[in-house]
Write an enzyme that holds these catalytic residues in place. Sequence first.
Site, PDB file in Angstrom:
ATOM      1  N   LYS A  12      10.000  38.532  43.893  1.00 49.65           N
ATOM      2  CA  LYS A  12      10.387  37.837  45.250  1.00 49.65           C
ATOM      3  C   LYS A  12       9.209  37.504  46.042  1.00 49.65           C
ATOM      4  O   LYS A  12       8.395  38.485  46.107  1.00 49.65           O
ATOM      5  CB  LYS A  12      11.605  38.399  45.801  1.00 49.65           C
ATOM      6  CG  LYS A  12      12.861  38.368  45.094  1.00 49.65           C
ATOM      7  CD  LYS A  12      14.155  38.696  45.920  1.00 49.65           C
ATOM      8  CE  LYS A  12      15.164  38.655  45.337  1.00 49.65           C
ATOM      9  NZ  LYS A  12      15.872  37.384  44.961  1.00 49.65           N
ATOM     10  N   ARG A  16      23.714  39.222  37.000  1.00 54.17           N
ATOM     11  CA  ARG A  16      24.336  38.722  35.686  1.00 54.17           C
ATOM     12  C   ARG A  16      24.291  39.832  34.627  1.00 54.17           C
ATOM     13  O   ARG A  16      25.146  39.873  33.867  1.00 54.17           O
ATOM     14  CB  ARG A  16      24.098  37.257  35.264  1.00 54.17           C
ATOM     15  CG  ARG A  16      22.711  37.220  34.987  1.00 54.17           C
ATOM     16  CD  ARG A  16      22.222  35.603  35.147  1.00 54.17           C
ATOM     17  NE  ARG A  16      22.134  35.213  36.410  1.00 54.17           N
ATOM     18  CZ  ARG A  16      21.869  34.025  36.909  1.00 54.17           C
ATOM     19  NH1 ARG A  16      21.537  32.919  36.087  1.00 54.17           N
ATOM     20  NH2 ARG A  16      21.318  33.605  38.141  1.00 54.17           N
TER      21      ARG A  16
HETATM   22  N1  BES Z   1      20.302  38.735  44.747  1.00 53.68           N
HETATM   23  C1  BES Z   1      19.773  37.610  44.547  1.00 53.68           C
HETATM   24  C2  BES Z   1      20.535  36.389  44.954  1.00 53.68           C
HETATM   25  C3  BES Z   1      20.298  36.201  46.485  1.00 53.68           C
HETATM   26  C4  BES Z   1      19.139  35.510  46.931  1.00 53.68           C
HETATM   27  C5  BES Z   1      21.181  36.411  47.403  1.00 53.68           C
HETATM   28  C6  BES Z   1      18.935  35.357  48.449  1.00 53.68           C
HETATM   29  C7  BES Z   1      21.233  36.331  48.706  1.00 53.68           C
HETATM   30  C8  BES Z   1      19.956  35.566  49.090  1.00 53.68           C
HETATM   31  C9  BES Z   1      19.907  37.496  42.836  1.00 53.68           C
HETATM   32  O1  BES Z   1      19.477  38.588  42.044  1.00 53.68           O
HETATM   33  C10 BES Z   1      18.952  36.417  42.599  1.00 53.68           C
HETATM   34  O2  BES Z   1      17.403  36.905  42.789  1.00 53.68           O
HETATM   35  N2  BES Z   1      18.941  35.413  42.113  1.00 53.68           N
HETATM   36  C11 BES Z   1      18.059  34.363  41.858  1.00 53.68           C
HETATM   37  C12 BES Z   1      18.433  33.537  40.441  1.00 53.68           C
HETATM   38  C13 BES Z   1      17.326  32.873  39.958  1.00 53.68           C
HETATM   39  C14 BES Z   1      16.119  33.627  39.586  1.00 53.68           C
HETATM   40  C15 BES Z   1      17.810  31.855  38.775  1.00 53.68           C
HETATM   41  C16 BES Z   1      17.893  33.381  43.049  1.00 53.68           C
HETATM   42  O3  BES Z   1      18.841  33.124  43.519  1.00 53.68           O
HETATM   43  O4  BES Z   1      16.883  32.896  43.335  1.00 53.68           O
HETATM   44 MN    MN Z   2      17.354  38.941  41.830  1.00 50.06          MN
END
Ligand code: BES
Ligand code: MN
Length: 495
Positions: A279, A353
């Site tokens: 990230k 997931r």
């Molecule tokens: N924990 C995150 C989702 C999230 C991101 C919640 C920001 C709250 C704020 C999750 O594990 C994630 O990183 N999801 C990705 C999915 C994508 C790679 C398809 C996302 O939401 O960017």
């Molecule tokens: Mn994630």
Amino acid sequence: MDYSAKCDSLDTVTANCAILGFHQKRKLTSAGSALDDHLGGLISKLLKRDDIEGKVGDILLINHVPDGDIERILLVGLGKKGELGPAAYRKALTTAAKLLKDSGAKLAVSLLHEPEVEGRDLGWKVRQAVEILEGSLYKFTRLKNDADDKPQRLSKLQFLLDSEDQLAEAKLGIRQGQAIANGMNIAKDLANLPGNLCTPTYLAEQAEQMGKSRKIKVRILDESDLEELNMGAFLSVSKGSEQPAKLIVMEYSGASSKAKPFVLIGKGLTFDAGGISLKPAANMDEMKYDMCGGASVIGTLSAVAELELPLNVVGLVPASENLPDGRANKPGDIVKSMSGLSIEILNTDAEGRLLLCDTLTYAKKYEPAAVVDVATLTGACIVALGRHPSGLWSNNEDLAAAVLKAGEASWDRVWRMPLWEEYQELLKSNFADVANIGGPDGGSITAACFLSRFAKEFPWAHVDIAGTAWKSGSEKGATGRPVPLLVQYLVDQAK
Ligand code: BES
Ligand code: MN
Ligand code: ZN
């Protein structure tokens, strides 16, 4: 805080503060007018002097009431009479709670349940008052040396009723409000604790401790157990972390062993850096909150046990970190889930997931009445819905209706999203049974579609709490949601 309800009126009680609602323009309630008369018109005079009309959020603290058994009066604006809805009522309660807690009063009496709120009964009004006051008294200061921690003076709140037959309803409101608030505080404490302290192991220990005090059977499955269960998707995420993964299993038995249990699953990523699909740095600290689903399942089980609901409830919290490492998942890796489906991991940041799918498969063994998972699953859910409702997906109409209704009742609302077959195509993989991402479109929907593949054998609902589980910015902190939603859903099932 000690909460109670009793039949009494303002001219016979002694209190450090009386809390009263009033309507636009400066219309006092019946209890308010009686007190005003008793005080020779002091209240109406001061409202007029300061030109406080009674809009929702207007507030006046009369800090010194001369000669009497009531030392202070807190007047809370409730807008136009007959037009007060639940959202405005909660806003007024929030404003009142903030002022009350710093007023110096120890014992307060409240009449804020006096005015009508559209579609809501006395029990609801009392319960919201307890939840909101407890929420505003919440602090997370245990890691600060110089927290200016004045001890909390406010210690008792009494709801004054005018007839005996309101007593049972008010008392139930208090009981439910306290159980929910306690559950929310458990969830907030776990969630606010940073990733270096709140590890999967810590989370498991806390669940075990709660189990002892609350008569919940808690078992912790470690990585060797997960291997034996063939949870290849779950384990692929924790491989990239020094902290061992845990699957927390909590079983509350409030009904006969024949009654099918309700299973709650909470995503428990104690830190989500994204893994190799790292990230960006900005706000990455907030990914300590990626275990809010798990924390709220633990908080909900505590509330369910406190309320002694006549149900069987199982809480499952898969806990892990998601970090970049030599052993971490790489984009393109293919893993085998417990269900047998192979998964191509196209983005290692779609890790939630991978934990949840194996936990859903594990839930099958309970032959559940219903399974509800709660997860900070996608940023896309925040893009779609903002930060007021959580997203809801379900493969079952009755369950979806029950969760929507619980959201309205508890004011921890959800908004239903589609789980249409057409979206499933976006998860096609050239090399495995399913891909773990569906591309840029409808990211929260394709995440739900992914989970649905592992939830075919029972009524299932998925609640994406990415936008509701915590607040960012100057008010950064966990909200305790969706504990009210989950507890309400279970209270309704117990009826
Ligand atoms: N924990 C995150 C989702 C999230 C991101 C919640 C920001 C709250 C704020 C999750 O594990 C994630 O990183 N999801 C990705 C999915 C994508 C790679 C398809 C996302 O939401 O960017
Ligand atoms: Mn994630
Ligand atoms: Zn995550």
